[in-house]
Scaffold this active site. Structure first.
Site: not given
Length: 428
Positions: A400, A404
């Protein structure tokens, strides 16, 4: 007589030490020149060390799990002759290497059958009990006993003669030892429905298992994972696969994997952040133009990740052949070092074990790992009709920090479109 000191040579990976995985000899054994004496593990490989001389083993460097610095004593061997034999400080790298692999993030692509070759026994410097000696005598008489080093070591500790254990497959496994303890050592038949009591067992975490533990901990410690799962209708894809296999001739049989890899490669150019490696120490993401696909594979020694180079340039038949070749090389310890490193994206699956969904762990420093799950047949609505459809969940875990959630979901949806309309897999 003279004492020959065999020092651990530089294995050629720029390392300062190596771990003892197992011994093929014990103190007091007679060894011949080029006879295997120990398995040593580096960061990525297990290397079989061979004796450069013939003689009697007088001293060993340590026990399995111990670290031995490069250039220090590994084995002392008593040899014939008047003069003292010089230590071997700069011995050449061993001629025979059993590469075991860079450890992946999670489970396996396919259940790989165990190798048909006999494994060697890691032996400690402790006295060998009578049952274990009996097992060795059977082998000395030409009665080959196929078992992994871990199984042999456990049998030795339990005092079990492996020649008396009946394997359920091609080699003796831990389950066969358990069955022997329950049925073959005077305990009698165990009634149905009762699991039976087993003694506690302590297993030292060394070798490949320790590498897996270290890599998994590092991946989860450094990478904030998130996982996205989507359901895909693979009815048409399975029909296409059956048709291709019906006319494959002498080409390798197609599984779901080559078709899935083609879909991944066709979708990745629009999502370059997923085919990447992240160097978090310098804060640089390298987006790779070629897809070097890591293929998580289960072997007797643990998980390995052979790499399909330039997967985007291969057709389904070439991919099927390369999957088989790399899996066999990993399983038999013949994979080359360059075949076990440099992946830009990893594919992992539980294969025939199935599973509804997985949350695979990323193969650091990559930023994504993809896991297809079990194909099941369920009734679905198509218009106003209810029909049978073959459905498969596809999981993806991402880093992450650089990927995204929207990008990961969009990528999976692009793959989904290709798999649900498989004719587009063959359209440029």
């Amino acid at each position: 007589m003279a004492l020959f000191t065999f020092k651990l040579p530089d294995i050629g990976e720029g390392i300062s030490e190596a771990e003892i995985v197992g011994w093929h000899v014990k103190v007091g054994d007679r060894v011949e020149e080029d006879q295997p004496i120990a398995d040593m593990m580096t960061d990525k490989a297990t290397v079989e060390m061979e004796s450069p001389v013939a003689g009697k083993v007088m001293r060993l460097a340590g026990e399995p799990g111990d670290q031995v610095p490069i250039g220090s004593m590994l084995v002392e061997i008593e040899v014939e002759g008047e003069a003292e034999v010089a230590p071997v400080a700069d011995a050449p790298p061993p001629s025979k290497a059993a590469i075991e692999a860079e450890v992946p993030g999670e489970a396996v692509i396919e259940q790989i059958a165990p190798a048909q070759n006999e494994a060697s026994t890691p032996v400690s410097t402790e006295p060998v009990d009578a049952e274990f000696q009996l097992s060795q005598q059977h082998e000395a008489k030409g009665q080959a006993i196929l078992a992994s080093p871990a199984v042999r070591a456990r049998a030795k500790e339990l005092g079990i003669d492996l020649a008396q254990v009946k394997p359920t497959a091609d080699r003796i496994r831990h389950a066969d030892l358990d069955a022997y303890l329950l049925y073959g050592s005077g305990q009698g038949y165990r009634p149905a429905g009762r699991s039976g009591k087993r003694a506690d067992e302590q297993v030292k975490v060394i070798g490949m298992r320790r590498r897996i533990a270290e890599n998994m901990a590092a991946s989860k410690r450094h990478i904030p994972h998130f996982t996205y799962v989507e359901e895909i209708d693979v009815t048409a894809l399975e029909e296409l696969r059956e048709q291709l296999n019906a006319g494959r001739g002498d080409r390798p049989k197609l599984t779901m994997l080559p078709l899935l890899i083609v879909a991944l490669c066709k979708a990745l150019p629009d999502f370059p952040m997923l085919n990447a490696r992240y160097d978090d120490e310098v804060g640089v993401v390298t987006r790779h133009g070629s897809v070097h696909l890591g293929m998580a594979t289960q072997t007797d020694a643990g998980l390995m990740v052979p790499v399909i180079r330039d997967a985007q340039d291969r057709n389904v038949w070439q991919l099927a052949g390369e999957i088989r070749r790399l899996a066999d090389a990993a399983r038999t310890g013949k994979a080359k070092s360059e075949e076990l490193s440099g992946s830009t994206l990893t594919l992992t699956s539980l294969g025939p074990l199935g599973g509804i969904a997985t949350t695979p762990v990323i193969n650091r420093p990559e930023v994504a790992i993809i896991g297809p799950n079990r194909v099941i047949e369920r009734p679905v609505f198509r218009g106003k009709e209810i029909v049978a459809a073959k459905l498969m969940n596809l999981s993806i875990s991402c880093d992450h920090r650089v990927v995204d959630g929207w990008d990961a979901a969009s990528f999976v949806q692009a793959v989904r479109k290709l798999l649900e309309a498989p004719a587009f897999l063959f359209v440029d």
